[in-house]
Design a protein around this motif. Structure first.
Motif: not given
Length: 130
Positions: A56-68, A96-100
């Motif tokens: 799958i052709n992607y340039e970048d992936i960022k993950v932001s974490a929000d916690i409680e 993308l969602l299925k792979n997640l």
């Protein structure tokens, strides 16, 4: 793994380097930060492997974490929301969602906290133009 007391916290060494741990950020990483980083880092790493394997052709992936956290239960982490932002060309949102979902089932850190911390994942894709 060996851990040693130091002023204001704990120290350990790994092949990559030393890690300083403390409840006080001036002396090292706080334990909850390491827990969230482990879950987010593992999840992103597994997700990337899946996307790469499927070419799958992607340039970048960022993950932001929000916690409680629950201050009435030793301030434990009760929820981690990981928001993935995938940037690329001709992205297929459904794929993308299925792979997640697949990555969540294969991430050892997510699976380790499965019954004590609610881990939610959301996805946003940004289509780049050439």
């Amino acid at each position: 793994m060996d851990f040693y007391l130091k002023e204001g916290g704990i120290r350990t060494s790994f092949e990559y380097g030393e890690l300083e741990i403390s409840g006080d950020e001036t002396y090292g990483f706080r334990p909850f930060q390491l827990m969230v980083a482990s879950v987010a880092g593992c999840s992103l790493g597994v997700y990337r492997k899946i996307l790469d394997k499927q070419r799958i052709n992607y340039e970048d992936i960022k993950v932001s974490a929000d916690i409680e956290r629950n201050p009435e239960e030793a301030n434990r982490i009760t929820r981690i929301n990981l928001h993935f932002v995938v940037k690329g060309y001709r992205l297929n949102q459904d794929k993308l969602l299925k792979n997640l979902e697949i990555s969540k089932k294969n991430c050892s850190m997510v699976q380790s906290v499965l019954y004590s911390i609610k881990v939610e994942e959301t996805l946003e894709s940004i289509e780049l133009s050439k």
